[in-house]
Design an enzyme around this catalytic site. Structure first.
Site, PDB file in Angstrom:
ATOM      1  N   GLU A  28       0.807  -1.215   0.000  1.00 51.13           N
ATOM      2  CA  GLU A  28       0.000   0.000   0.000  1.00 51.13           C
ATOM      3  C   GLU A  28       0.847   1.274   0.000  1.00 51.13           C
ATOM      4  O   GLU A  28       0.355   2.356   0.320  1.00 51.13           O
ATOM      5  CB  GLU A  28      -0.931  -0.002   1.216  1.00 51.13           C
ATOM      6  CG  GLU A  28      -1.986  -1.098   1.181  1.00 51.13           C
ATOM      7  CD  GLU A  28      -3.011  -0.942   2.284  1.00 51.13           C
ATOM      8  OE1 GLU A  28      -3.896  -0.085   2.149  1.00 51.13           O
ATOM      9  OE2 GLU A  28      -2.912  -1.683   3.271  1.00 51.13           O
ATOM     10  N   SER A 165      -6.311  -2.278   0.881  1.00 47.73           N
ATOM     11  CA  SER A 165      -6.540  -1.743  -0.462  1.00 47.73           C
ATOM     12  C   SER A 165      -6.904  -2.834  -1.461  1.00 47.73           C
ATOM     13  O   SER A 165      -6.675  -2.700  -2.661  1.00 47.73           O
ATOM     14  CB  SER A 165      -5.317  -0.963  -0.967  1.00 47.73           C
ATOM     15  OG  SER A 165      -5.106   0.186  -0.186  1.00 47.73           O
ATOM     16  N   TYR A 235      -9.568   2.685  -6.625  1.00 43.53           N
ATOM     17  CA  TYR A 235      -8.643   3.754  -6.980  1.00 43.53           C
ATOM     18  C   TYR A 235      -8.733   4.185  -8.449  1.00 43.53           C
ATOM     19  O   TYR A 235      -8.020   5.085  -8.861  1.00 43.53           O
ATOM     20  CB  TYR A 235      -7.207   3.330  -6.635  1.00 43.53           C
ATOM     21  CG  TYR A 235      -7.086   3.012  -5.166  1.00 43.53           C
ATOM     22  CD1 TYR A 235      -7.139   4.022  -4.215  1.00 43.53           C
ATOM     23  CD2 TYR A 235      -6.979   1.696  -4.721  1.00 43.53           C
ATOM     24  CE1 TYR A 235      -7.064   3.736  -2.863  1.00 43.53           C
ATOM     25  CE2 TYR A 235      -6.900   1.399  -3.368  1.00 43.53           C
ATOM     26  CZ  TYR A 235      -6.933   2.427  -2.449  1.00 43.53           C
ATOM     27  OH  TYR A 235      -6.865   2.129  -1.113  1.00 43.53           O
ATOM     28  N   GLY A 293      -7.791   5.162   4.137  1.00 41.91           N
ATOM     29  CA  GLY A 293      -7.379   6.166   3.168  1.00 41.91           C
ATOM     30  C   GLY A 293      -7.736   7.555   3.660  1.00 41.91           C
ATOM     31  O   GLY A 293      -8.828   7.768   4.186  1.00 41.91           O
TER      32      GLY A 293
END
Length: 325
Positions: A28, A165, A235, A293
């Protein structure tokens, strides 16, 4: 009173020196860099003197382009009033950086060593949730030694026990996909979860623990995506975040109560994001993120913005809550 004394008496206080740590020695790394840059940029320069530290993929610490031996990096941390460890995933969010700050005697934002380690471990989090009576997806824990013995019988999700993630996470809809899915997960962790697929809406709940022991829960967020919420959807801009999540009062209350119960049972501090599936039978816990995040466009800041707390205000509150009094 002399002019010099009068000027000194009316001068604003010096900015508080804080360290923002980004990057990290894990998959990450790039996401953590983005979060750390956003956090450092958003801290008010009139209030904070920000020191930007980066941990490289090789584990080396840097200030700007200058490499720092670990001892010098710790000295930089000790020169600050507080640390914001904005490192997602293993060797960061899992309590590692919290432990370093504890040993260095520096105040830090976020959960402590035990909470970070427990929440990062998806199997341990399941056990805590089950003890609280909170549903989780049925799962099997595998290691590299025993993975070959697992017999696929129905669609499952394969994921590393400690990663984030959605790295190493695969949806396995047929037996032929299983070996590659296990290999991808085991490349990131020596333990793997094989979970039943849960059909439900994906809803996130944020919890902020305050210095006085209170708990703030902003409006929940629903993740709407075509397919499933994998790394590319997270993302690549393919997800639609809906705030507040359209929930019945009973659903909202059940989610908030479950999120608060897990937050407290794990011993979290600062902000945590608790992710659920909302099903006809009630909420099913997916995972807990103690350092989610943290750009202005990430889920947690968006939820608090919906509650009237801006990104900069949220960061200011997190830092001020841990500053020595």
């Amino acid at each position: 009173m002399t002019a010099t004394a009068a000027t000194a008496a009316t001068a604003p206080p010096a900015p508080t020196r804080v360290a923002v740590v980004g990057g990290g020695q894990n998959c990450e790394h790039e996401v953590s860099l983005a979060s750390a840059v956003a956090v450092a940029d958003a801290l008010d320069p009139a209030s904070y003197d920000v020191v930007r530290l980066t941990i490289g993929p090789d584990g080396a610490w840097r200030v700007g382009d200058r490499a720092l031996p670990l001892g010098e990096a710790v000295a930089v941390l000790q020169s600050c009033a507080a640390v914001l460890p904005v490192v997602h995933g293993p060797r960061g969010e899992d309590g590692t950086l919290a432990a370093l700050c504890e040993l260095a005697g520096v105040a830090y934002v976020g959960s402590g060593v035990a909470a970070g380690a427990l929440a990062m471990d998806k199997w341990a989090t399941k056990l805590v949730a089950q003890a609280l009576g909170i549903a989780t997806a049925p799962a099997v824990l595998l290691t590299a030694a025993g993975a070959a013995t697992y017999a696929w019988t129905h669609p499952v999700v394969v994921k590393p026990v400690a990663a984030g993630s959605s790295h190493g996470v695969s949806m396995v809809r047929e037996a032929a996909q299983l070996p590659d899915a296990l290999e991808a997960a085991l490349a990131l962790d020596d333990r793997v979860l094989v979970e039943d697929v849960v059909i439900g809406r994906e809803v996130d709940v944020a919890v902020l623990g305050t210095a006085d022991g209170g708990r703030l829960v902003p409006p929940a967020l629903e993740v709407v995506v075509d397919g499933w919420f994998d790394h590319e959807a997270k993302y690549g801009g393919g997800a639609d975040f809906r705030i507040p999540a359209p929930l019945e009062d009973v659903e909202r209350k059940a989610l908030e109560e479950a999120a608060l119960a897990v937050y407290d049972a794990l011993g979290c501090a600062g902000v945590a994001r608790v992710d659920f599936f909302v099903t006809p039978d009630g909420p099913v816990l997916n995972e807990v993120n103690t350092m989610p995040g943290f750009t202005a466009q990430s889920q947690v800041p968006k939820m608090f913005a919906a509650a009237g707390l801006s990104y900069a205000e949220l960061l200011d509150r997190l830092v001020r809550d841990v500053l020595p009094r």
